[in-house]
Write a protein that holds these residues in place. Sequence first.
Motif, PDB file in Angstrom:
ATOM      1  N   PRO A   1     -13.099  10.213   5.713  1.00  0.00           N
ATOM      2  CA  PRO A   1     -13.017   8.951   6.296  1.00  0.00           C
ATOM      3  C   PRO A   1     -11.761   8.578   7.048  1.00  0.00           C
ATOM      4  O   PRO A   1     -10.851   9.410   6.649  1.00  0.00           O
ATOM      5  N   ASP A   2     -11.968   7.803   8.092  1.00  0.00           N
ATOM      6  CA  ASP A   2     -10.718   7.352   8.747  1.00  0.00           C
ATOM      7  C   ASP A   2     -10.608   5.750   8.134  1.00  0.00           C
ATOM      8  O   ASP A   2     -11.251   4.913   8.772  1.00  0.00           O
ATOM      9  N   SER A   3      -9.581   5.599   7.394  1.00  0.00           N
ATOM     10  CA  SER A   3      -9.245   4.613   6.748  1.00  0.00           C
ATOM     11  C   SER A   3      -8.921   3.342   7.805  1.00  0.00           C
ATOM     12  O   SER A   3      -9.322   2.198   7.683  1.00  0.00           O
ATOM     13  N   VAL A   4      -8.352   3.772   8.664  1.00  0.00           N
ATOM     14  CA  VAL A   4      -7.784   2.463   9.716  1.00  0.00           C
ATOM     15  C   VAL A   4      -9.147   2.046  10.569  1.00  0.00           C
ATOM     16  O   VAL A   4      -9.382   0.871  10.815  1.00  0.00           O
ATOM     17  N   ARG A   5      -9.959   3.276  10.872  1.00  0.00           N
ATOM     18  CA  ARG A   5     -11.334   2.763  11.623  1.00  0.00           C
ATOM     19  C   ARG A   5     -12.250   1.933  10.799  1.00  0.00           C
ATOM     20  O   ARG A   5     -12.889   1.214  11.186  1.00  0.00           O
ATOM     21  N   ASP A   6     -12.267   2.452   9.379  1.00  0.00           N
ATOM     22  CA  ASP A   6     -13.267   1.633   8.614  1.00  0.00           C
ATOM     23  C   ASP A   6     -12.637   0.088   8.523  1.00  0.00           C
ATOM     24  O   ASP A   6     -13.381  -0.979   8.650  1.00  0.00           O
ATOM     25  N   ILE A   7     -11.393  -0.036   8.451  1.00  0.00           N
ATOM     26  CA  ILE A   7     -10.735  -1.257   8.293  1.00  0.00           C
ATOM     27  C   ILE A   7     -11.328  -2.200   9.602  1.00  0.00           C
ATOM     28  O   ILE A   7     -11.608  -3.396   9.646  1.00  0.00           O
ATOM     29  N   TYR A   8     -10.904  -1.595  10.951  1.00  0.00           N
ATOM     30  CA  TYR A   8     -10.969  -2.230  12.138  1.00  0.00           C
ATOM     31  C   TYR A   8     -12.594  -2.650  12.366  1.00  0.00           C
ATOM     32  O   TYR A   8     -12.974  -3.601  12.731  1.00  0.00           O
ATOM     33  N   ASP A   9     -13.601  -1.657  12.188  1.00  0.00           N
ATOM     34  CA  ASP A   9     -14.783  -1.835  12.441  1.00  0.00           C
ATOM     35  C   ASP A   9     -15.552  -2.843  11.320  1.00  0.00           C
ATOM     36  O   ASP A   9     -16.163  -3.653  11.822  1.00  0.00           O
ATOM     37  N   ILE A  10     -15.147  -2.805  10.090  1.00  0.00           N
ATOM     38  CA  ILE A  10     -15.657  -3.863   9.101  1.00  0.00           C
ATOM     39  C   ILE A  10     -15.243  -5.264   9.768  1.00  0.00           C
ATOM     40  O   ILE A  10     -15.877  -6.317   9.448  1.00  0.00           O
ATOM     41  N   HIS A  11     -13.745  -5.548  10.086  1.00  0.00           N
ATOM     42  CA  HIS A  11     -13.384  -6.634  10.298  1.00  0.00           C
ATOM     43  C   HIS A  11     -13.937  -7.291  11.646  1.00  0.00           C
ATOM     44  O   HIS A  11     -14.091  -8.361  11.819  1.00  0.00           O
ATOM     45  N   LEU A  12     -14.308  -6.281  12.723  1.00  0.00           N
ATOM     46  CA  LEU A  12     -15.100  -6.781  13.778  1.00  0.00           C
ATOM     47  C   LEU A  12     -16.234  -7.156  13.679  1.00  0.00           C
ATOM     48  O   LEU A  12     -16.964  -8.178  14.180  1.00  0.00           O
ATOM     49  N   ILE A  13     -17.051  -6.637  12.568  1.00  0.00           N
ATOM     50  CA  ILE A  13     -18.440  -6.906  12.320  1.00  0.00           C
ATOM     51  C   ILE A  13     -18.368  -8.237  11.668  1.00  0.00           C
ATOM     52  O   ILE A  13     -19.157  -9.179  12.051  1.00  0.00           O
ATOM     53  N   LYS A  14     -17.450  -8.451  10.743  1.00  0.00           N
ATOM     54  CA  LYS A  14     -17.236  -9.983   9.868  1.00  0.00           C
ATOM     55  C   LYS A  14     -16.923 -10.930  11.033  1.00  0.00           C
ATOM     56  O   LYS A  14     -17.527 -12.095  11.020  1.00  0.00           O
ATOM     57  N   LEU A  15     -16.034 -10.909  11.927  1.00  0.00           N
ATOM     58  CA  LEU A  15     -15.566 -11.839  12.895  1.00  0.00           C
ATOM     59  C   LEU A  15     -16.648 -11.937  13.935  1.00  0.00           C
ATOM     60  O   LEU A  15     -16.980 -13.157  14.125  1.00  0.00           O
ATOM     61  N   ALA A  16     -17.431 -10.969  14.466  1.00  0.00           N
ATOM     62  CA  ALA A  16     -18.577 -11.249  15.228  1.00  0.00           C
ATOM     63  C   ALA A  16     -19.849 -12.044  14.374  1.00  0.00           C
ATOM     64  O   ALA A  16     -20.513 -12.920  14.939  1.00  0.00           O
ATOM     65  N   ALA A  17     -20.097 -11.718  13.142  1.00  0.00           N
ATOM     66  CA  ALA A  17     -20.981 -12.479  12.511  1.00  0.00           C
ATOM     67  C   ALA A  17     -20.634 -14.023  12.386  1.00  0.00           C
ATOM     68  O   ALA A  17     -21.400 -14.808  12.429  1.00  0.00           O
ATOM     69  N   GLN A  18     -19.271 -14.306  12.157  1.00  0.00           N
ATOM     70  CA  GLN A  18     -18.991 -15.564  12.040  1.00  0.00           C
ATOM     71  C   GLN A  18     -19.311 -16.449  13.259  1.00  0.00           C
ATOM     72  O   GLN A  18     -19.619 -17.457  12.994  1.00  0.00           O
ATOM     73  N   HIS A  19     -19.017 -15.677  14.378  1.00  0.00           N
ATOM     74  CA  HIS A  19     -19.268 -16.453  15.512  1.00  0.00           C
ATOM     75  C   HIS A  19     -20.770 -16.208  16.185  1.00  0.00           C
ATOM     76  O   HIS A  19     -21.088 -16.870  17.181  1.00  0.00           O
ATOM     77  N   CYS A  20     -21.474 -15.639  15.383  1.00  0.00           N
ATOM     78  CA  CYS A  20     -23.062 -15.522  15.779  1.00  0.00           C
ATOM     79  C   CYS A  20     -23.108 -14.806  17.003  1.00  0.00           C
ATOM     80  O   CYS A  20     -24.062 -14.944  17.803  1.00  0.00           O
TER      81      CYS A  20
END
Length: 565
Positions: free
Chosen positions: A100-119
């Motif tokens: 796995p790419d740990s940096v990309r995992d962090i980046y992607d999951i953070h993006l998903i959660k931020l986008a979900a917070q904004h609907c």
Amino acid sequence: MKRVYILFLICFICIYAYGVKHKPIIGISCSNSELSSSVSKSYCDAVNRSGGIALMIPVCTDSMTLREVVGCIDGIIMTGGGDIHPSYFGEEMVDECGVPDSVRDIYDIHLIKLAAQHCIPMLGICRGEQLINVAFGGTLFQDLLSQFPGDTLFQHRNADHEVILQTDSWISNITRVDSFVANSYHHQAIKDVAPGFIVSGWSNDNVIEVIENGDGYPIWGVQFHPERMFEDNYPIASSIFDFFIKKASTYRHAKELHRKIISIDTHTDSPLDFKGAYSIGNRGQYQVDIPKMQEGYLDAQYLACWVRQGELSPNGRLKAKNRIDDLIESIYQQVERNYESCGIARTTHDIYKLKSEGKKAFLIGIENGYALGKDINLIEEYFKKGVTYITLCHSINNDICDSSSDKSGPKWNGLSPFGKKVIAEMNRLGILIDLSHASDATFWDVMNLSEVPVFASHSSSRAIYNCDRNLSDEQLRAIAETGGVAQACLVDEFLTSNPKSSNIEDFMNHLCHMIDVAGIDHVGIGSDFDGGAGVKGCNGDNDLIQITMRLIERGFSDEDIAKIW
């Protein structure tokens, strides 16, 4: 310097997009290497051909930068790529799992959660679908060939196969087929579907290929690569991207509309927790706070000072008054601590002024006239403290009137003699009379006595669901005829006979029926957040933009939506 560059690029593209017929900006997650952030050109081409503007989001783990980027986009595509570290779904890594790419995992999951917070509408493709599932609590097969139960018909790493669709799912509705042939380039796949998500399609060896959020949030995922199928002019692929870009366009429309209008939620119970660790300036566990108002594009919010009713005695009334005083004080303390981002409003002018300054407006109400005891002078005292509405009662009859929910039956058969004086004094001062929680007899007494329009701060439609807390069509028409407003409520038990299944569409049915009966000028929204409200698809201030998106999709004009808000 990197953060400044990223934000400069985002601003430039946003300005460009605004001038290109308001096309939606679609953020595309990137893969990561030591020297670059990159994405396959096919993703950008598919977005552009369906009417969006593709914006690559460089890999970054700075949360503030990603939050600002997410605030500029109208949709997001989580792209394919390498394996996800199994620690994100509670497993030890097996030998067959890729590195796995740990940096990309962090980046992607953070993006998903931020986008979900904004609907923000979100489409996950291959790894992106898997990441969405993991981010919301699901699990994966680390390697299909070694872990998937039963016999696989083919290697999913590089093969075409049939995808069988669930009837009446999002993908069957937009493609208008029962199945189709898709590509396959993966060896990880969804095992346990995340809570709130449902499966919409399977491969012909029962690997999950399509998911959607079942709670009403705009999130979808596919295991195959429609952007590569798009290159071959495959209609299935174009239907997926056309659907997604349309959803992003609706989100963009809703955002732009909210920037121009004033939006008010007329009832929350948030002050009940203001004396604890609750800070209205921080995004937290509660449904109401300034960051969530920003995410949901809400301008103004009523904070109701609710008091539980005790004995109708001098001691009980004194305790109620002291409680209300403490709650009002706590509101002012919260606003003072966050003065750079909010203020107290008493008038329409105050709300407009605060919005022009980039601040949120808070208004003060009292829920339960029990707080007045039998002292008519307290009404003016509360008015001077900023109170602009009083809910006459709560769930028990009090000194003012009968409640709709008191199981002991009526005490006054409507308003008490003292209650009639309360109505006159509230009229004199210009305090809104709130008829939510009032019995039918109280309602009609007030309608006959009040010389100014009244409102219901958080009550839905009795015709849609027969609940004593809701308003009948006759009551809705009476409120409208006198110039008042009725505010649809997001409390699940007021919406359907099965509260646990209540969702945003149930709420929309109430809201739209109320509009049909009372007229567009006489219906609004009073959530009752932090007081027992919240349904699937709308469970906090950040989700309120979902209501606007659904109003747009139901054909309401911008002018009408502005009136509702």
